[in-house]
Motif scaffolding. Structure first.
Motif, PDB file in Angstrom:
ATOM      1  N   UNK A  70      -3.797  -9.405  14.332  1.00 39.53           N
ATOM      2  CA  UNK A  70      -3.340  -9.888  13.028  1.00 39.53           C
ATOM      3  C   UNK A  70      -4.531 -10.167  12.125  1.00 39.53           C
ATOM      4  N   UNK A  71      -4.232 -10.312  10.852  1.00 35.07           N
ATOM      5  CA  UNK A  71      -5.236 -10.647   9.836  1.00 35.07           C
ATOM      6  C   UNK A  71      -4.901 -12.012   9.256  1.00 35.07           C
ATOM      7  N   UNK A  72      -5.886 -12.902   9.255  1.00 37.60           N
ATOM      8  CA  UNK A  72      -5.730 -14.182   8.552  1.00 37.60           C
ATOM      9  C   UNK A  72      -6.436 -14.045   7.209  1.00 37.60           C
ATOM     10  N   UNK A  73      -5.693 -14.194   6.088  1.00 37.51           N
ATOM     11  CA  UNK A  73      -6.304 -13.944   4.778  1.00 37.51           C
ATOM     12  C   UNK A  73      -6.973 -15.151   4.143  1.00 37.51           C
ATOM     13  N   UNK A  74      -6.848 -16.351   4.762  1.00 44.39           N
ATOM     14  CA  UNK A  74      -7.368 -17.550   4.111  1.00 44.39           C
ATOM     15  C   UNK A  74      -6.637 -17.816   2.815  1.00 44.39           C
ATOM     16  N   UNK A  75      -7.384 -18.186   1.765  1.00 41.39           N
ATOM     17  CA  UNK A  75      -6.798 -18.340   0.427  1.00 41.39           C
ATOM     18  C   UNK A  75      -7.593 -17.476  -0.543  1.00 41.39           C
ATOM     19  N   UNK A  76      -6.982 -17.160  -1.688  1.00 42.72           N
ATOM     20  CA  UNK A  76      -7.637 -16.252  -2.627  1.00 42.72           C
ATOM     21  C   UNK A  76      -7.645 -14.826  -2.101  1.00 42.72           C
ATOM     22  N   UNK A  77      -8.430 -13.964  -2.706  1.00 41.18           N
ATOM     23  CA  UNK A  77      -8.563 -12.562  -2.322  1.00 41.18           C
ATOM     24  C   UNK A  77      -7.186 -11.918  -2.090  1.00 41.18           C
ATOM     25  N   UNK A  78      -6.874 -11.507  -0.859  1.00 47.45           N
ATOM     26  CA  UNK A  78      -5.632 -10.776  -0.586  1.00 47.45           C
ATOM     27  C   UNK A  78      -4.520 -11.668  -0.034  1.00 47.45           C
ATOM     28  N   UNK A  79      -4.718 -12.979  -0.057  1.00 46.26           N
ATOM     29  CA  UNK A  79      -3.791 -13.879   0.636  1.00 46.26           C
ATOM     30  C   UNK A  79      -2.376 -13.870   0.069  1.00 46.26           C
ATOM     31  N   UNK A  80      -2.220 -13.573  -1.234  1.00 43.10           N
ATOM     32  CA  UNK A  80      -0.884 -13.537  -1.830  1.00 43.10           C
ATOM     33  C   UNK A  80      -0.606 -12.185  -2.469  1.00 43.10           C
ATOM     34  N   UNK A  81      -1.205 -11.158  -1.900  1.00 42.57           N
ATOM     35  CA  UNK A  81      -1.018  -9.804  -2.396  1.00 42.57           C
ATOM     36  C   UNK A  81       0.084  -9.134  -1.586  1.00 42.57           C
ATOM     37  N   UNK A  82       1.261  -9.011  -2.161  1.00 39.55           N
ATOM     38  CA  UNK A  82       2.415  -8.465  -1.444  1.00 39.55           C
ATOM     39  C   UNK A  82       2.176  -7.015  -1.027  1.00 39.55           C
ATOM     40  N   UNK A  83       1.458  -6.253  -1.848  1.00 34.41           N
ATOM     41  CA  UNK A  83       1.178  -4.857  -1.495  1.00 34.41           C
ATOM     42  C   UNK A  83       0.314  -4.781  -0.234  1.00 34.41           C
ATOM     43  N   UNK A  84      -0.632  -5.694  -0.111  1.00 37.58           N
ATOM     44  CA  UNK A  84      -1.480  -5.715   1.082  1.00 37.58           C
ATOM     45  C   UNK A  84      -0.658  -6.059   2.325  1.00 37.58           C
ATOM     46  N   UNK A  85       0.214  -7.042   2.194  1.00 40.83           N
ATOM     47  CA  UNK A  85       1.040  -7.437   3.342  1.00 40.83           C
ATOM     48  C   UNK A  85       1.989  -6.303   3.724  1.00 40.83           C
ATOM     49  N   UNK A  86       2.514  -5.602   2.719  1.00 36.63           N
ATOM     50  CA  UNK A  86       3.375  -4.446   2.999  1.00 36.63           C
ATOM     51  C   UNK A  86       2.591  -3.368   3.743  1.00 36.63           C
ATOM     52  N   UNK A  87       1.319  -3.195   3.386  1.00 37.75           N
ATOM     53  CA  UNK A  87       0.470  -2.228   4.076  1.00 37.75           C
ATOM     54  C   UNK A  87       0.229  -2.663   5.524  1.00 37.75           C
ATOM     55  N   UNK A  88       0.011  -3.952   5.736  1.00 36.11           N
ATOM     56  CA  UNK A  88      -0.129  -4.470   7.103  1.00 36.11           C
ATOM     57  C   UNK A  88       1.127  -4.158   7.917  1.00 36.11           C
ATOM     58  N   UNK A  89       2.283  -4.399   7.291  1.00 35.49           N
ATOM     59  CA  UNK A  89       3.549  -4.142   7.973  1.00 35.49           C
ATOM     60  C   UNK A  89       3.701  -2.661   8.302  1.00 35.49           C
ATOM     61  N   UNK A  90       3.333  -1.801   7.370  1.00 30.24           N
ATOM     62  CA  UNK A  90       3.453  -0.358   7.589  1.00 30.24           C
ATOM     63  C   UNK A  90       2.502   0.133   8.674  1.00 30.24           C
TER      64      UNK A  90
END
Length: 457
Positions: free
Chosen positions: A80-100
Protein backbone atom coordinates in the motif's frame (compact mmCIF):
# COMPACT_ATOMS: atom_id res chain seq x y z
CA UNK A 1 -10.07 -11.29 3.02
CA UNK A 2 -7.50 -8.48 3.14
CA UNK A 3 -4.24 -9.30 4.89
CA UNK A 4 -2.37 -7.01 7.31
CA UNK A 5 0.10 -4.77 5.53
CA UNK A 6 3.64 -6.10 5.28
CA UNK A 7 5.20 -3.17 3.43
CA UNK A 8 4.18 0.44 2.82
CA UNK A 9 5.51 3.06 0.41
CA UNK A 10 5.45 6.49 2.04
CA UNK A 11 4.81 9.04 -0.70
CA UNK A 12 5.65 12.15 1.25
CA UNK A 13 8.44 14.02 2.98
CA UNK A 14 9.36 15.90 6.15
CA UNK A 15 7.91 15.16 9.54
CA UNK A 16 4.88 13.23 8.27
CA UNK A 17 7.08 10.80 6.32
CA UNK A 18 9.14 10.25 9.46
CA UNK A 19 5.97 9.85 11.52
CA UNK A 20 4.73 7.06 9.23
CA UNK A 21 8.16 5.36 9.20
CA UNK A 22 8.07 5.14 12.98
CA UNK A 23 4.52 3.79 13.06
CA UNK A 24 5.46 1.14 10.47
CA UNK A 25 8.43 0.03 12.55
CA UNK A 26 6.28 -0.39 15.65
CA UNK A 27 3.80 -2.51 13.67
CA UNK A 28 6.48 -4.63 12.00
CA UNK A 29 5.70 -3.18 8.56
CA UNK A 30 8.54 -2.63 6.09
CA UNK A 31 8.79 1.11 5.39
CA UNK A 32 9.83 2.40 1.96
CA UNK A 33 10.26 6.16 1.61
CA UNK A 34 9.77 7.66 -1.84
CA UNK A 35 11.86 10.84 -1.94
CA UNK A 36 12.91 13.59 -4.32
CA UNK A 37 16.51 14.48 -5.11
CA UNK A 38 16.23 17.44 -2.73
CA UNK A 39 15.38 15.11 0.17
CA UNK A 40 18.08 12.50 -0.34
CA UNK A 41 19.69 13.35 3.00
CA UNK A 42 16.49 13.61 5.02
CA UNK A 43 15.93 11.83 8.31
CA UNK A 44 13.02 9.78 6.96
CA UNK A 45 15.29 8.42 4.19
CA UNK A 46 17.94 7.56 6.78
CA UNK A 47 15.55 5.76 9.12
CA UNK A 48 13.31 3.94 6.64
CA UNK A 49 13.93 0.28 5.86
CA UNK A 50 14.30 1.21 2.20
CA UNK A 51 14.21 4.40 0.14
CA UNK A 52 13.71 5.15 -3.53
CA UNK A 53 14.27 8.38 -5.44
CA UNK A 54 11.23 9.18 -7.57
CA UNK A 55 12.37 12.36 -9.30
CA UNK A 56 13.89 15.84 -9.10
CA UNK A 57 13.18 18.46 -6.45
CA UNK A 58 10.10 19.94 -8.10
CA UNK A 59 7.03 18.32 -6.54
CA UNK A 60 5.23 17.96 -9.86
CA UNK A 61 8.05 15.71 -11.05
CA UNK A 62 8.34 13.69 -7.85
CA UNK A 63 5.84 13.82 -4.99
CA UNK A 64 2.95 14.70 -7.32
CA UNK A 65 4.06 12.39 -10.12
CA UNK A 66 1.41 9.67 -9.93
CA UNK A 67 3.13 7.26 -12.29
CA UNK A 68 6.47 7.60 -10.51
CA UNK A 69 4.89 6.88 -7.14
CA UNK A 70 2.89 3.89 -8.39
CA UNK A 71 5.92 2.48 -10.22
CA UNK A 72 8.05 2.78 -7.07
CA UNK A 73 5.40 0.96 -5.02
CA UNK A 74 5.24 -1.86 -7.56
CA UNK A 75 9.00 -2.11 -8.00
CA UNK A 76 9.59 -2.39 -4.26
CA UNK A 77 6.67 -4.72 -3.61
CA UNK A 78 4.70 -2.34 -1.39
CA UNK A 79 1.27 -3.56 -0.33
CA UNK A 80 0.00 0.00 0.00
CA UNK A 81 0.89 3.67 -0.29
CA UNK A 82 0.58 6.08 2.62
CA UNK A 83 0.18 9.59 1.14
CA UNK A 84 0.56 11.63 4.35
CA UNK A 85 -1.04 15.05 3.83
CA UNK A 86 -0.76 17.40 0.87
CA UNK A 87 0.67 16.23 -2.47
CA UNK A 88 -1.45 13.26 -3.67
CA UNK A 89 -3.29 12.60 -0.40
CA UNK A 90 -6.67 13.89 -1.65
CA UNK A 91 -6.21 13.27 -5.35
CA UNK A 92 -9.08 11.00 -6.41
CA UNK A 93 -7.45 10.27 -9.78
CA UNK A 94 -4.35 8.97 -8.01
CA UNK A 95 -6.39 6.74 -5.72
CA UNK A 96 -8.33 5.44 -8.73
CA UNK A 97 -4.99 4.61 -10.35
CA UNK A 98 -3.92 2.74 -7.20
CA UNK A 99 -7.17 0.80 -7.35
CA UNK A 100 -6.69 -0.01 -11.03
CA UNK A 101 -3.10 -1.15 -10.44
CA UNK A 102 -4.11 -3.23 -7.40
CA UNK A 103 -1.94 -1.17 -5.06
CA UNK A 104 -3.47 -0.45 -1.67
CA UNK A 105 -4.07 3.11 -0.51
CA UNK A 106 -4.00 4.17 3.13
CA UNK A 107 -7.13 6.28 3.04
CA UNK A 108 -10.67 6.27 1.68
CA UNK A 109 -11.76 5.11 -1.77
CA UNK A 110 -11.42 7.35 -4.82
CA UNK A 111 -15.17 7.89 -5.09
CA UNK A 112 -15.41 9.16 -1.51
CA UNK A 113 -12.44 11.51 -1.96
CA UNK A 114 -13.98 12.86 -5.15
CA UNK A 115 -17.42 13.39 -3.61
CA UNK A 116 -16.18 15.00 -0.40
CA UNK A 117 -13.61 17.08 -2.31
CA UNK A 118 -16.43 18.74 -4.24
CA UNK A 119 -17.67 21.34 -1.76
CA UNK A 120 -21.12 21.47 -3.37
CA UNK A 121 -21.59 17.70 -3.30
CA UNK A 122 -20.20 17.54 0.26
CA UNK A 123 -22.74 20.13 1.37
CA UNK A 124 -25.55 18.08 -0.15
CA UNK A 125 -24.31 14.95 1.62
CA UNK A 126 -24.13 16.85 4.91
CA UNK A 127 -27.72 18.03 4.51
CA UNK A 128 -28.89 14.48 3.82
CA UNK A 129 -27.14 13.39 7.02
CA UNK A 130 -28.95 16.10 8.99
CA UNK A 131 -25.74 18.08 9.55
CA UNK A 132 -26.18 21.89 9.73
CA UNK A 133 -24.66 23.82 6.81
CA UNK A 134 -24.06 27.54 6.34
CA UNK A 135 -27.14 29.20 4.79
CA UNK A 136 -26.63 29.74 1.06
CA UNK A 137 -27.00 28.10 -2.33
CA UNK A 138 -27.82 24.41 -2.46
CA UNK A 139 -25.90 23.77 -5.68
CA UNK A 140 -23.51 25.51 -8.03
CA UNK A 141 -24.16 29.06 -9.15
CA UNK A 142 -23.91 29.30 -12.92
CA UNK A 143 -24.82 32.93 -13.59
CA UNK A 144 -25.53 36.32 -12.06
CA UNK A 145 -29.33 36.04 -11.68
CA UNK A 146 -28.95 32.88 -9.59
CA UNK A 147 -26.43 34.65 -7.38
CA UNK A 148 -28.75 37.63 -7.02
CA UNK A 149 -31.61 35.35 -5.91
CA UNK A 150 -29.44 33.72 -3.23
CA UNK A 151 -28.17 37.11 -2.09
CA UNK A 152 -31.71 38.43 -1.66
CA UNK A 153 -32.52 35.45 0.55
CA UNK A 154 -29.31 35.27 2.59
CA UNK A 155 -28.31 38.93 2.74
CA UNK A 156 -24.90 40.62 2.70
CA UNK A 157 -22.04 40.15 3.26
CA UNK A 158 -21.74 36.98 1.18
CA UNK A 159 -18.92 34.54 0.57
CA UNK A 160 -18.39 33.13 -2.92
CA UNK A 161 -16.40 29.89 -2.74
CA UNK A 162 -14.86 27.70 -5.43
CA UNK A 163 -16.32 24.19 -5.28
CA UNK A 164 -12.86 22.68 -5.81
CA UNK A 165 -11.04 25.15 -3.56
CA UNK A 166 -9.29 24.51 -0.28
CA UNK A 167 -6.59 25.70 2.07
CA UNK A 168 -8.06 29.19 2.17
CA UNK A 169 -7.92 29.61 -1.61
CA UNK A 170 -10.78 30.30 -4.00
CA UNK A 171 -12.88 32.59 -1.81
CA UNK A 172 -14.22 36.12 -2.22
CA UNK A 173 -16.23 38.24 0.22
CA UNK A 174 -18.99 40.35 -1.35
CA UNK A 175 -19.95 43.31 0.80
CA UNK A 176 -22.76 44.80 -1.31
CA UNK A 177 -24.98 44.14 -4.34
CA UNK A 178 -23.07 46.67 -6.47
CA UNK A 179 -20.01 44.39 -6.75
CA UNK A 180 -21.77 41.00 -6.87
CA UNK A 181 -21.73 40.55 -10.65
CA UNK A 182 -18.09 41.49 -11.05
CA UNK A 183 -16.99 39.47 -8.00
CA UNK A 184 -18.85 36.41 -9.28
CA UNK A 185 -17.23 36.66 -12.71
CA UNK A 186 -13.74 37.11 -11.26
CA UNK A 187 -13.89 34.26 -8.74
CA UNK A 188 -15.27 31.86 -11.38
CA UNK A 189 -12.38 32.80 -13.65
CA UNK A 190 -9.87 32.36 -10.81
CA UNK A 191 -11.37 28.99 -9.90
CA UNK A 192 -11.07 27.78 -13.48
CA UNK A 193 -7.40 28.75 -13.61
CA UNK A 194 -6.46 27.49 -10.13
CA UNK A 195 -8.51 24.30 -9.90
CA UNK A 196 -9.64 23.52 -13.45
CA UNK A 197 -13.24 23.90 -12.28
CA UNK A 198 -15.19 27.17 -12.46
CA UNK A 199 -18.01 25.92 -10.22
CA UNK A 200 -18.77 28.17 -7.25
CA UNK A 201 -21.38 28.40 -4.54
CA UNK A 202 -22.53 31.15 -2.21
CA UNK A 203 -22.89 31.24 1.56
CA UNK A 204 -23.67 33.79 4.21
CA UNK A 205 -20.41 35.40 5.33
CA UNK A 206 -20.10 34.92 9.08
CA UNK A 207 -17.87 37.57 10.61
CA UNK A 208 -17.37 36.41 14.20
CA UNK A 209 -16.43 32.76 13.95
CA UNK A 210 -14.18 30.05 15.26
CA UNK A 211 -12.83 27.12 13.26
CA UNK A 212 -13.55 23.81 14.99
CA UNK A 213 -13.05 20.34 13.55
CA UNK A 214 -13.75 16.76 14.59
CA UNK A 215 -11.21 13.97 14.15
CA UNK A 216 -12.83 10.76 12.91
CA UNK A 217 -11.57 7.24 12.28
CA UNK A 218 -13.58 4.46 10.65
CA UNK A 219 -13.03 0.90 9.52
CA UNK A 220 -16.10 1.07 7.30
CA UNK A 221 -18.39 -0.34 9.99
CA UNK A 222 -17.40 1.35 13.23
CA UNK A 223 -17.08 5.14 13.16
CA UNK A 224 -15.33 6.84 16.07
CA UNK A 225 -14.54 10.45 16.89
CA UNK A 226 -11.60 11.63 18.97
CA UNK A 227 -13.13 14.90 20.08
CA UNK A 228 -12.63 18.31 18.59
CA UNK A 229 -9.72 20.54 17.68
CA UNK A 230 -10.01 24.31 17.79
CA UNK A 231 -8.01 25.86 14.93
CA UNK A 232 -9.18 29.45 15.30
CA UNK A 233 -5.70 30.99 15.60
CA UNK A 234 -5.02 31.49 11.89
CA UNK A 235 -3.21 33.82 9.55
CA UNK A 236 -4.72 34.25 6.07
CA UNK A 237 -6.80 31.11 6.57
CA UNK A 238 -3.69 29.08 7.42
CA UNK A 239 -3.69 27.43 10.85
CA UNK A 240 -0.98 28.48 13.29
CA UNK A 241 -2.05 27.06 16.64
CA UNK A 242 -4.48 24.20 17.29
CA UNK A 243 -5.82 23.01 20.61
CA UNK A 244 -8.09 20.37 22.07
CA UNK A 245 -10.58 20.62 23.63
CA UNK A 246 -12.03 23.90 22.39
CA UNK A 247 -12.21 26.52 25.16
CA UNK A 248 -15.69 27.71 24.10
CA UNK A 249 -17.81 24.57 23.80
CA UNK A 250 -20.15 23.27 26.47
CA UNK A 251 -21.04 19.58 26.75
CA UNK A 252 -24.15 19.90 24.57
CA UNK A 253 -22.37 21.67 21.71
CA UNK A 254 -19.41 19.30 21.93
CA UNK A 255 -21.65 16.26 21.64
CA UNK A 256 -23.63 17.85 18.82
CA UNK A 257 -20.52 18.46 16.76
CA UNK A 258 -19.25 14.93 17.33
CA UNK A 259 -22.60 13.38 16.45
CA UNK A 260 -22.78 15.48 13.27
CA UNK A 261 -19.31 14.34 12.15
CA UNK A 262 -20.12 10.68 12.76
CA UNK A 263 -23.46 11.01 10.94
CA UNK A 264 -21.69 12.51 7.92
CA UNK A 265 -19.18 9.64 7.84
CA UNK A 266 -21.96 7.08 7.98
CA UNK A 267 -23.88 8.85 5.22
CA UNK A 268 -20.94 8.74 2.81
CA UNK A 269 -19.59 5.33 3.91
CA UNK A 270 -16.27 6.73 5.04
CA UNK A 271 -13.22 4.57 5.79
CA UNK A 272 -9.88 5.44 7.45
CA UNK A 273 -8.90 8.74 9.14
CA UNK A 274 -10.53 12.05 8.28
CA UNK A 275 -11.52 15.41 9.66
CA UNK A 276 -14.91 17.08 9.51
CA UNK A 277 -14.55 20.86 9.65
CA UNK A 278 -17.07 23.34 11.01
CA UNK A 279 -17.35 27.06 11.58
CA UNK A 280 -18.75 28.09 14.94
CA UNK A 281 -20.75 31.33 15.08
CA UNK A 282 -19.67 33.08 18.28
CA UNK A 283 -22.72 35.33 18.23
CA UNK A 284 -25.47 32.75 17.74
CA UNK A 285 -23.40 29.87 19.20
CA UNK A 286 -24.28 27.61 16.29
CA UNK A 287 -22.04 25.38 14.22
CA UNK A 288 -22.10 24.71 10.48
CA UNK A 289 -20.34 22.10 8.36
CA UNK A 290 -17.90 23.56 5.81
CA UNK A 291 -15.82 20.67 4.44
CA UNK A 292 -14.22 17.30 5.07
CA UNK A 293 -10.52 16.52 4.76
CA UNK A 294 -10.25 12.94 3.55
CA UNK A 295 -6.74 12.34 4.91
CA UNK A 296 -4.68 12.61 8.05
CA UNK A 297 -4.18 16.27 8.99
CA UNK A 298 -1.15 18.24 10.09
CA UNK A 299 -2.71 18.74 13.51
CA UNK A 300 -3.62 15.11 14.23
CA UNK A 301 -1.11 14.89 17.14
CA UNK A 302 -3.35 17.22 19.18
CA UNK A 303 -6.06 14.56 19.15
CA UNK A 304 -3.50 11.83 19.88
CA UNK A 305 -2.19 13.68 22.92
CA UNK A 306 -5.58 14.05 24.58
CA UNK A 307 -6.87 10.59 23.62
CA UNK A 308 -3.73 8.46 23.85
CA UNK A 309 -4.61 6.89 20.49
CA UNK A 310 -2.07 6.52 17.66
CA UNK A 311 -3.98 7.55 14.53
CA UNK A 312 -1.25 6.58 12.06
CA UNK A 313 -1.15 3.04 13.40
CA UNK A 314 -4.93 2.81 13.12
CA UNK A 315 -4.72 4.07 9.54
CA UNK A 316 -2.25 1.35 8.63
CA UNK A 317 -4.21 -1.37 10.38
CA UNK A 318 -7.50 -0.38 8.75
CA UNK A 319 -5.82 -0.30 5.32
CA UNK A 320 -4.68 -3.87 6.01
CA UNK A 321 -8.21 -4.99 6.80
CA UNK A 322 -7.85 -5.03 10.58
CA UNK A 323 -11.05 -3.71 12.18
CA UNK A 324 -10.99 -1.18 14.99
CA UNK A 325 -10.74 -2.80 18.38
CA UNK A 326 -12.18 0.30 20.05
CA UNK A 327 -15.65 1.49 20.91
CA UNK A 328 -16.62 5.11 21.39
CA UNK A 329 -16.70 4.58 25.16
CA UNK A 330 -13.04 3.56 25.00
CA UNK A 331 -12.09 7.01 23.68
CA UNK A 332 -11.49 9.17 26.76
CA UNK A 333 -10.33 12.76 26.32
CA UNK A 334 -7.95 13.77 29.12
CA UNK A 335 -6.35 17.12 29.75
CA UNK A 336 -5.58 19.76 27.15
CA UNK A 337 -3.14 19.83 24.21
CA UNK A 338 -1.78 22.68 22.09
CA UNK A 339 0.11 22.42 18.80
CA UNK A 340 2.30 25.14 17.29
CA UNK A 341 3.23 24.81 13.62
CA UNK A 342 6.84 25.97 13.46
CA UNK A 343 7.75 27.33 10.03
CA UNK A 344 11.03 28.52 8.55
CA UNK A 345 9.58 31.98 7.98
CA UNK A 346 10.37 35.52 9.07
CA UNK A 347 7.44 37.11 10.95
CA UNK A 348 9.21 40.48 10.77
CA UNK A 349 9.28 40.33 6.97
CA UNK A 350 5.69 39.43 6.07
CA UNK A 351 6.38 35.77 6.95
CA UNK A 352 8.71 35.33 4.00
CA UNK A 353 10.15 31.78 3.71
CA UNK A 354 13.66 31.42 5.12
CA UNK A 355 15.14 28.09 3.98
CA UNK A 356 18.74 27.38 4.90
CA UNK A 357 21.05 25.16 6.94
CA UNK A 358 20.36 24.39 10.60
CA UNK A 359 23.62 25.26 12.38
CA UNK A 360 22.49 23.97 15.77
CA UNK A 361 19.31 22.20 16.85
CA UNK A 362 18.01 21.49 20.34
CA UNK A 363 14.60 19.97 20.97
CA UNK A 364 12.62 20.89 24.08
CA UNK A 365 11.88 18.13 26.57
CA UNK A 366 10.13 17.34 29.80
CA UNK A 367 6.75 16.00 30.81
CA UNK A 368 3.98 16.38 28.22
CA UNK A 369 6.25 17.63 25.40
CA UNK A 370 6.27 16.19 21.87
CA UNK A 371 8.13 17.61 18.88
CA UNK A 372 7.37 16.11 15.49
CA UNK A 373 10.17 17.26 13.21
CA UNK A 374 12.51 16.00 10.53
CA UNK A 375 15.27 18.55 11.10
CA UNK A 376 18.60 17.99 12.83
CA UNK A 377 21.87 19.87 13.18
CA UNK A 378 23.41 20.25 9.73
CA UNK A 379 20.16 19.67 7.86
CA UNK A 380 19.53 22.02 4.94
CA UNK A 381 15.90 23.03 4.49
CA UNK A 382 15.16 22.94 0.75
CA UNK A 383 13.35 25.92 -0.82
CA UNK A 384 10.98 23.81 -2.92
CA UNK A 385 8.29 22.83 -0.43
CA UNK A 386 6.10 24.03 2.41
CA UNK A 387 8.10 25.94 5.01
CA UNK A 388 6.92 23.93 8.04
CA UNK A 389 9.87 22.39 9.87
CA UNK A 390 8.07 20.87 12.82
CA UNK A 391 5.12 20.72 15.14
CA UNK A 392 5.44 21.35 18.86
CA UNK A 393 2.66 19.61 20.79
CA UNK A 394 2.32 20.14 24.53
CA UNK A 395 -0.10 18.48 26.94
CA UNK A 396 -1.30 19.77 30.29
CA UNK A 397 -3.86 18.69 32.84
CA UNK A 398 -5.83 21.81 31.89
CA UNK A 399 -5.58 24.66 29.39
CA UNK A 400 -3.55 26.94 31.66
CA UNK A 401 -0.92 24.28 32.21
CA UNK A 402 -0.83 23.46 28.51
CA UNK A 403 -0.21 27.13 27.65
CA UNK A 404 2.52 27.47 30.30
CA UNK A 405 4.18 24.27 29.14
CA UNK A 406 4.08 25.34 25.48
CA UNK A 407 5.69 28.70 26.29
CA UNK A 408 8.38 26.92 28.29
CA UNK A 409 9.02 24.49 25.42
CA UNK A 410 9.24 27.33 22.88
CA UNK A 411 11.89 28.95 25.08
CA UNK A 412 13.88 25.69 25.11
CA UNK A 413 13.69 25.16 21.35
CA UNK A 414 16.90 26.12 19.53
CA UNK A 415 17.10 26.24 15.73
CA UNK A 416 20.19 28.28 14.88
CA UNK A 417 21.08 29.29 11.34
CA UNK A 418 17.56 30.01 10.15
CA UNK A 419 14.63 32.22 11.19
CA UNK A 420 11.51 30.49 12.50
CA UNK A 421 8.04 31.47 13.68
CA UNK A 422 8.63 30.09 17.20
CA UNK A 423 8.90 33.56 18.81
CA UNK A 424 5.66 34.61 17.13
CA UNK A 425 3.86 31.58 18.55
CA UNK A 426 5.07 32.59 22.00
CA UNK A 427 3.80 36.12 21.39
CA UNK A 428 0.34 34.74 20.56
CA UNK A 429 0.23 32.45 23.60
CA UNK A 430 1.20 35.28 25.95
CA UNK A 431 -1.63 37.59 24.89
CA UNK A 432 -4.50 38.06 27.27
CA UNK A 433 -6.92 37.37 24.46
CA UNK A 434 -5.54 33.90 23.72
CA UNK A 435 -5.29 33.05 27.41
CA UNK A 436 -8.94 33.97 27.89
CA UNK A 437 -10.00 31.76 24.98
CA UNK A 438 -12.29 34.56 23.81
CA UNK A 439 -11.19 35.25 20.23
CA UNK A 440 -12.13 34.53 16.61
CA UNK A 441 -10.39 33.91 13.29
CA UNK A 442 -9.52 37.62 12.98
CA UNK A 443 -7.45 37.50 16.19
CA UNK A 444 -4.01 36.97 14.63
CA UNK A 445 -4.57 39.63 11.97
CA UNK A 446 -5.55 42.08 14.71
CA UNK A 447 -2.47 41.15 16.70
CA UNK A 448 -0.24 41.72 13.68
CA UNK A 449 -1.83 45.07 12.88
CA UNK A 450 -1.18 46.24 16.44
CA UNK A 451 2.46 45.11 16.33
CA UNK A 452 4.33 47.21 13.73
CA UNK A 453 7.47 45.05 13.82
CA UNK A 454 5.59 42.03 12.55
CA UNK A 455 2.76 43.68 10.65
CA UNK A 456 1.97 42.53 7.10
CA UNK A 457 3.25 44.97 4.52
Amino acid sequence: MPEPLRSVLIANRGEIALRVVRACKELGIRSIVAYSEADAGSLSVKLADQAVCIGPAQAKSSYRNMNAVISAAQAYGADAIHPGYGFLSENADFVALCEAENVGFVGPAADIIRRMGDKIEAKKIARRAGVPTVPGSVGAIAEYNEALAVASEVGYPLLIKAAAGGGGRGMRVVEAAETLENDLREIMSEAEVAFGDASVYIERYLTDIRHIEIQVISDGTTVLHLGERDCTAQRRNQKLIEESPSPVLNAELRQGLADAAVALCREVGYTNAGTVEFVFDNIERKYYFIEMNTRIQVEHPVSEMVSGIDLIKLQLQIAGGIPLNLRQDDVVITGHAIECRINAEDPDNNFAPRPGTVANFRAPGGFGIRLDTHIETGYTIPPFYDSMIGKLICWGIDRDEAIARTIRALDELVVDGIITTAPFHKQILETEKFRSGDFNTAFVAELLSSTPATADQ
